[in-house]
Enzyme design. Sequence first.
Site, PDB file in Angstrom:
ATOM      1  CB  CYS A  88      68.526  10.511 -99.967  1.00 40.58           C
ATOM      2  SG  CYS A  88      69.409   9.370-101.041  1.00 40.58           S
ATOM      3  CB  CYS A 205      67.738  -2.511-103.911  1.00 40.01           C
ATOM      4  SG  CYS A 205      69.019  -3.503-103.141  1.00 40.01           S
ATOM      5  CE  LYS A 329      62.241  -2.564-103.416  1.00 37.25           C
ATOM      6  NZ  LYS A 329      61.651  -3.519-104.297  1.00 37.25           N
ATOM      7  CG  HIS A 333      65.262   7.022-104.271  1.00 36.76           C
ATOM      8  ND1 HIS A 333      64.878   8.312-103.934  1.00 36.76           N
ATOM      9  CD2 HIS A 333      66.439   6.810-103.612  1.00 36.76           C
ATOM     10  CE1 HIS A 333      65.775   8.841-103.122  1.00 36.76           C
ATOM     11  NE2 HIS A 333      66.741   7.965-102.917  1.00 36.76           N
TER      12      HIS A 333
END
Lengths: 386, 467
Positions: A88, A205, A329, A333
């Site tokens: 990430c 998530c 959030k 992402h």
Amino acid sequence: MSESIRDKVAVVGVGCTKFGDLYDSTYEDQVCDAAFAAFDDAGLGPDDVDAAYVGTYLPHSQGGKAGISLADPLRLYGKPITRVENFCATGTDAFRNACLSIVSGQHDVVLVVGSEKLKDRPGRGIPRIGHQLLGKGNTAPGLFALAANRYMHEFGVTRSTLAKVAVKNHWNGKRNALSHLRMEVTEEQVLNAPMIAWPFGLFDCCPTTDGAAAAIVCRPEIARKLGKDYALVKGAALAVATGRPYYDPTFDYLGFRSTQAAAKAAYEQAGIAPSDVDLAEVHDCFTWTEITNVEDLGFFPKGEGWKAVEEGKTRVDGSIPINPSGGLKSFGHPIGASGVRMIYECVKQLRGQCGERQVKDPEIALAHNVGGPGAVSCVVVLGGAS
Amino acid sequence: MVGISSIGVHVPRSRLDRALVGKAWGRKQPPGEKAVAHFDEDALTMAVSAVLRCVDDAQAPTIDGLFFASTSSPYREKQVASFVATACDLPREILTADFCGSVRAGVSALSAAIRAVQSGAAKRVVVAVADCRPAEPDGDLEGVLGDAAIAVLVDAQGRLAAFDGGAAVAEEFTFQWRTDQGGPVQSQDARFSATHAYLRDLPEVIGRVLNERGLGTEQVAALAVGHPDARTAQDLAKAVGVDPKTGLVPSLSGAIGVTGSPDPLLLLASALERAKPGDAIVVGAFGEGAEALLFAAGEAAGPGACRPALQAAIDDKLPLPTYEKYLKYRRILGQDDTPVEFVSNVAEHREMQQDTRLYGTRCSACGLVQYPQARVCLGCHARAGLEPAKLRKRGTIFTYTMDHLAANLDHPMGMAVVDLDGGGRVYVQTTDASPESIRIGAPVELTFRRLHAGGENYNYYWKARPA
């Protein structure tokens, strides 16, 4: 520590696509949209670029593997282009490598693009990887949940505090035209959402997102000549810890060593303390992750990040605004793009171009990714040119 | 005296209330429950569980034989006994064999183990017997067949029971069968089979073995004989001349079902828990003939004969909430959600000690036990002196999650980070657990389970279950 990166690299242009379910865009479309926006922002074109770095976590048939992922969409041929992948932290690490190529004296102007197309894939975008027997059954939320449950157990934190991170970041993301989930949510909605991996419900998530972001970095004297409102890189550090924290009997699961090490190095390069940071884009892949991040980055002592959330200190009008963009959030992402997207937000904030979610007069902004979970972290500190 | 010195029992934790079967099909079922292998269990994994309870870590290096018996081996071709021996970290120098074909296989394997020790071919042989036989939905056997496993250690001491003789007959008779096409257990008319084969063959072999020892049926303290149903067992006792109330070991069929090949050995275990030293116990099994073995209870017989106590194993249960869950767990209905993986048999071979025997490494410089096996010490970074270290299979949950996203046959799927007693930290799936039992600080044991079906094969690994 050897030579610092501080004030040796300028960010002269940034660009970002809309983040979301970009079913009608190709990897190539995203790369072009982000890169062209960054070129226009800098007043430069592909011919001005000496080299490029592309960050993509998951390559697939349309692109993301090797330097051709940038060369072919942009017709950027005959130049050194390197693909970076570091979980990430892919986007921020691509940016860091671009900065190092400037500092080394090899290049004058370098393009960085982070791009990811998760929505072309089955299985919610994320393939199962890893050992054929060991750790089988792990998922991204499940891996971070191991840490969250230990943290909550140790410090007596409840899901209600986690939910407040989602509420705050969605408030910010609602005020960002490029956000994936551009809506506000209430604490009750977050708490009542379907469970994903305890303690994370759906709204704890980040989504799986398509998108790309780009930045153009150069030597500061070039930036000055261009006459644009540029930002200066104060520090950029990467740290790698174990990718198997769940097998490490010495690991307390109360924070991520990679973030702690990367932050320390970045602050040293920048010659600042955590208290000097005016806003931070941190890796809130899950609500709890933001809480540990603000501790690991030194904004709050270990075990007190959750109180800062409760007290509103991390809101746009708080003492240390965290994720004014909406964060992973709400903004979304796309893994390899996220780090470059954070650089984009930091530069926009330093320029004062963020409207209702603008942090008041920031001088220092920080971008942070952590992946693995906890295996790798990259921290970039940016400051205004003044 | 050659005989049995240790017994380990594994009854799967899931129970299906027969009332749920009755409700599903609208027909009457006998009262009680049947034990149901969890979705990640089969005869191989249940045998491993039983063996680990029968043989502790100190005894394991002394075992030189392992016989596996089952009618429901997960493999038609591939030896399970050697797999069980490996998973239980028994020595490589070991005599192994699989016994199969009928529910008589458990007694056949026990008989063969006794002969092996008597002959001197082996000194300490473990007999692992497990079954989870498939029953046709809405068929006569669905409420009847249950799943269980037992392991007994045969050696020259016979601390629990000394072997005193045996007898067998063999003759083709069709009662219950499965062809090479698979499918559920088929059955001939039960009453006819009882009167014309079961009640013909078993009294014959029991009579022979008692005659050879000069024993009268009144001297039989316990009759431990596998049976198709509790009533036929009563009929057998009467036919042999044993009082069904006092001399017949009570059937387990009401509590866990008719378990097949482990059934006679489970009844023997039950008898030994209640026996006084010297008691004569007859073990018998039926299937295309019959075999009877006579034992004299040893000094160690009585409470504690069995690990865990049989009643404790029966009482340790998790009721299945619905009949549909049973259909899903036994893969009778629906798709198997367990992800199909690429599997490298090369990697499997290379990591056999680590993955199957469950060894980590211990650093000889700093003493840190670490898993998986490593070249460089995680603690002191020593790059030499890391030695293989067998991990204990008990520990405490350090942290966990209950994951609803993971592809799995059951949701949510527990994942736990477990600190093992004696060192080493592992990250494993949880199983056999109610969601609330998976929590920080909970004691767990590691249990060998079927993980996924990658490579068109079953792949097994360790999971954690509440201890």
